[in-house]
Design an enzyme around this catalytic site. Sequence first.
Site, mmCIF file in Angstrom:
data_model
loop_
_atom_site.group_PDB
_atom_site.id
_atom_site.type_symbol
_atom_site.label_atom_id
_atom_site.label_comp_id
_atom_site.label_asym_id
_atom_site.label_seq_id
_atom_site.Cartn_x
_atom_site.Cartn_y
_atom_site.Cartn_z
ATOM 1 N N GLU A 191 0.849 -1.216 0.000
ATOM 2 C CA GLU A 191 0.000 0.000 0.000
ATOM 3 C C GLU A 191 0.872 1.250 0.000
ATOM 4 O O GLU A 191 0.730 2.127 0.862
ATOM 5 C CB GLU A 191 -0.983 -0.015 1.184
ATOM 6 N N GLU A 219 -4.995 -8.672 -0.497
ATOM 7 C CA GLU A 219 -5.852 -8.345 0.650
ATOM 8 C C GLU A 219 -7.273 -8.226 0.133
ATOM 9 O O GLU A 219 -7.552 -7.419 -0.758
ATOM 10 C CB GLU A 219 -5.421 -7.046 1.327
HETATM 11 O O1 AHR Z 1 -5.508 -5.833 6.756
HETATM 12 C C1 AHR Z 1 -5.432 -4.674 7.521
HETATM 13 C C2 AHR Z 1 -4.737 -3.530 6.790
HETATM 14 O O2 AHR Z 1 -5.468 -3.158 5.678
HETATM 15 C C3 AHR Z 1 -3.372 -3.844 6.210
HETATM 16 O O3 AHR Z 1 -2.357 -3.734 7.135
HETATM 17 C C4 AHR Z 1 -3.226 -2.814 5.154
HETATM 18 O O4 AHR Z 1 -2.388 -3.212 4.098
HETATM 19 C C5 AHR Z 1 -4.656 -2.533 4.721
HETATM 20 O O5 AHR Z 1 -4.943 -1.192 4.699
#
Ligand code: AHR
Length: 491
Positions: A173, A296
């Site tokens: 990110e 994610e």
């Molecule tokens: O999964 C929780 C958080 O969500 C992670 O650390 C991040 O990459 C995303 O914003």
Amino acid sequence: MEKYLINPNHKMSKINKDIYGNFSEHLGRCIYEGLFVGKDSPIPNVNGMRCDSVNALKEMGLPVLRWPGGCFADEYHWKDGIGPLENRKKMINTHWGGVVEDNSFGTHEFFELCRQLGCDTYINGNLGSGTVQEMSEWVEYMTFDGMSPMADLRRKNGREEPWTVNYFGVGNENWGCGGNFYPEAYGNEFNRYNTFVRDYNGSEKHIYRIASGPNAEDYSWTEGVMKSAKHLNGLALHYYTVPHGWSGRGSATDFDENMYYLTVTTAYKIDKIIKRHLEIMNRYDPKKRVDLIVDEWGTWFDVEEGTNPGFLYQQNTMRDAMVAGLTLNIFNKHSDRIRMANIAQMVNVLQAVILTDGEDMLLTPTYYVFKMYKEHQNNMLLDSYITSDTIECENVTMPKLIESASIDEDGVIYSTIVNTSLDDTKEIKCQIADSEVTEISAELLTGKMDDYNSFENKENVKTVPFTAFTKTADGFIATVPPCSIVKFAIK
Ligand code: AHR
């Protein structure tokens, strides 16, 4: 009656097993307590890894695990997590809950966990706050076989052989918690860091490199990174199902039908989002060498009352199972371009497959979906189509039925059908082209939309044999209940 056609003559693409991956971050009780309790814990463990979680994950068929973050990855300094425990740095996990991180789970422990799980490894490096040298040395420490300062340090710490790093993320990110870069600026940084992520043991052990990809519908990030980053193997999209929006995510267990439909339609949006990112990627990479990774994904609701807001602990209902079932079917259908996906997160965080409470552990409805779908891993996706009426919610239209079908090496066909409707029982007539069906078995996961497993009632939601179908010469006729997932194994 809905019509369902499966064509075994048309094998579309291999469903990489890693689409069924999970994500584990140093966040709340995911690593500490959920997976790692330390050797001296009264909770049964092997080398500190809790046996109940490890056994359940093996049963689920976990193929690959991402670690150490997430946002934590871009604050993580790997040298803090190696060597004698008593010398490891204690620090505050500033990103997640402000608790003490004692670094007792580090590189050696991660590889030990993956060894016990029998899964592949996905390490996420620190580009945001770490140096090029630090990232380069980590890769040397983990993967170099010869004589070198880092390989020698690894040996000094008790590990002779190098490990296999199957995937390596160059930042996370980086449009946000990983440094707030503009896309082209990140692309340039990716190139600099990635140059020093060496393939120490020749091309046979090439490390698969993943660039930090877009957040949901941020197409300009994909454009900018694809324009500027070189030698990447995968681009990592993040997509969370946040039906209320970030300002008030709503309860994980207490919601009405409108909120249910808003959740499943929000989850369904990922199909269009994937297609649009792929269109952009294909423009810059017409030979389609760069894969899409979704490292994610999952639901994100308000934390359970009374828990640390920085721990992101939420319960998990049949609504989550529906999100998992429809999303995995969508990923299967995109398996020509999606190489890996990692649900966030594996234990005790967001859409977890396992929840723990001290020495107690339970399996969530989402766990059962992963377990039902594990037969798709490494199969060939088959061309398939199902008719269905639709659901409309806040400008999203989606079919009530979402399916995918695959075939294994022995010719067994697996089909997973999700009926997202809360009140329509679906009669489905399935025909398999040019086939004579001899045997079918089936499994069902169903319940009320807000049913969940609690520590008082751990088996409220679980898979059961499904019998509401008749075998026909070339398929079946089935009666699929509302709010359910059915898996068929067809010989
Ligand atoms: O999964 C929780 C958080 O969500 C992670 O650390 C991040 O990459 C995303 O914003």
